[in-house]
Enzyme design. Structure first.
Site, PDB file in Angstrom:
ATOM      1  N   LYS A 145       0.833  -1.211   0.000  1.00 19.00           N
ATOM      2  CA  LYS A 145       0.000   0.000   0.000  1.00 19.00           C
ATOM      3  C   LYS A 145       0.867   1.260   0.000  1.00 19.00           C
ATOM      4  CE  LYS A 145      -3.836  -2.510   1.957  1.00 19.00           C
ATOM      5  NZ  LYS A 145      -4.624  -2.937   3.095  1.00 19.00           N
TER       6      LYS A 145
ATOM      7  N   GLN B 185      -5.161  -1.529   9.653  1.00 22.40           N
ATOM      8  CA  GLN B 185      -4.862  -2.865   9.105  1.00 22.40           C
ATOM      9  C   GLN B 185      -4.998  -3.895  10.225  1.00 22.40           C
ATOM     10  OE1 GLN B 185      -3.593  -3.407   5.656  1.00 22.40           O
ATOM     11  NE2 GLN B 185      -4.252  -5.456   6.230  1.00 22.40           N
TER      12      GLN B 185
ATOM     13  N   ASP C  47     -11.496   2.598   4.132  1.00 24.78           N
ATOM     14  CA  ASP C  47     -11.910   1.193   4.009  1.00 24.78           C
ATOM     15  C   ASP C  47     -13.416   1.081   3.834  1.00 24.78           C
ATOM     16  OD1 ASP C  47     -10.089  -0.826   3.860  1.00 24.78           O
ATOM     17  OD2 ASP C  47      -9.682  -0.893   6.007  1.00 24.78           O
TER      18      ASP C  47
END
Ligand code: NAP
Length: 312
Positions: free
Chosen positions: A52, A96, A119
């Site tokens: 990412k 995460q 997200d």
């Protein structure tokens, strides 16, 4: 006739180039989009986060990674999130998972400002999606819709079947398809006659987490099949069952001792009209959409939720 392969790697690259152009324009105007990744000490998470961060660098998004100590408490992580919520140069916050076991991850996720929730898991964004208001949509489901759109696959008025009802993939995909005017059926482990229901689909989305479960008996000839599954095969007998005679796969398997397979059996390529491969289908879209969402979050937050922004 063999199915058209829907090339996710190419589509993801196209999206990344568009995002890079937007990020460059925003940066030139003095507002560089920024992404903060909060991650625990977990080897798999560290690999994902590296991918990412690399993608951020490539498209010109500012990024930071915050790795709190393993001994962190829920209160300490909540304080970190509060601080990130306040920082104006941070447009997206990605938590995460997994976080350290003593931390209440749900509480931490809920604390993320919905305007920075790239997200798209915050209940407020889930509500925006289900009521067709502009908001942040989860990345993988948004990627599924981009594959359909950019491959010119019609959705409106068609029968779509989604196998899987997770909050992360199945439900948001079904909602996006509904919003795009498909007639949608959601299936799960208690569905009766799953193959029969799936055979109704013009568009079949598999988000199950079971290697090669969707065989040709589940597929209407000519249907579009989107395979979200990512399963690792390490057992040689299982490998043979799926890939016997596939020289390229056999070589990878010999070298690495494993291969990636979706939820859709490779034989489905012989009956579907179009299909996403694994790897190289939905997977690459997830990070591309994260980049897209970060720039979108920057635009929405800085313009106080301008309603004309696109919904995916
Ligand atoms: P999940 O939370 O485990 O949900 C799986 C869903 O499949 C559940 O709704 C479950 O039904 C259903 N299911 C399981 N076995 C079934 C069966 N035999 N028949 C019918 N339905 C069944 O998984 P997820 O997080 O949604 O992920 C699904 C897959 O997508 C996984 O392979 C994951 O690795 C992959 N994934 C890929 C990406 C990407 O970037 N490509 C991103 C996220 C996830 P119940 O609800 O009844 O239990």
């Amino acid at each position: 006739m063999p199915a058209t392969i829907l090339d996710g790697t190419r589509i993801a690259q196209e999206i990344r180039s568009e995002v890079a152009a937007e990020a460059k324009a925003k940066t030139a105007a003095g507002v560089r989009p920024g992404l903060e990744v909060l991650v625990g000490h977990n080897p798999a998470s560290e690999i994902y986060v590296r991918g990412k961060v690399k993608a951020c660098d490539e498209v010109g998004i500012y990024s930071e990674t915050l790795t709190p100590p393993d001994s962190s408490t829920t209160a300490e992580l909540l304080a970190l999130v509060e601080d990130l919520n306040r920082r104006d140069e941070i447009d997206g916050i990605l938590v995460q998972l997994p976080l350290p076991p003593q931390v209440d991850a749900k509480k931490v996720l809920l604390a993320v400002d919905p305007a920075k929730d790239v997200d798209g898991f915050h209940p407020m964004n889930v509500g925006f999606l289900s009521t067709q208001r502009p908001g942040l949509v989860p990345c993988t489901p948004a990627g599924v819709m981009e594959i359909l759109k950019r491959s010119n696959i019609a959705v409106a008025g068609r029968e779509a079947v989604v196998v899987g009802r997770s909050d992360i993939v199945g439900k948001p995909v079904a909602m996006l398809l509904t919003n795009a005017n498909a007639t949608v059926t959601i299936c799960h482990s208690k569905t009766h006659d799953l193959p029969g229901v799936c055979r109704r689909a013009d568009i079949l989305v598999a988000a199950i987490g079971r290697a090669g479960m969707i065989t040709r008996d589940y597929v209407k000839p000519g249907a579009t099949v989107i395979d979200v599954g990512m399963n690792t095969v390490t057992d040689p007998a299982e490998f043979q069952r799926f890939f016997a005679g596939n020289a390229k796969r056999e070589e990878t398997f010999r070298k690495k001792g494993s291969t990636l397979i979706g939820d859709v059996h490779p034989e489905v390529a012989g009956i579907a009209g179009a299909i996403t491969p694994v790897p190289g289908g939905v997977g690459p879209l997830t990070i591309a959409m994260l980049m897209f969402k970060t720039v979108k979050a920057a635009k929405m937050r800085r313009a106080n939720h301008v309603p004309e922004l696109s919904r995916t």
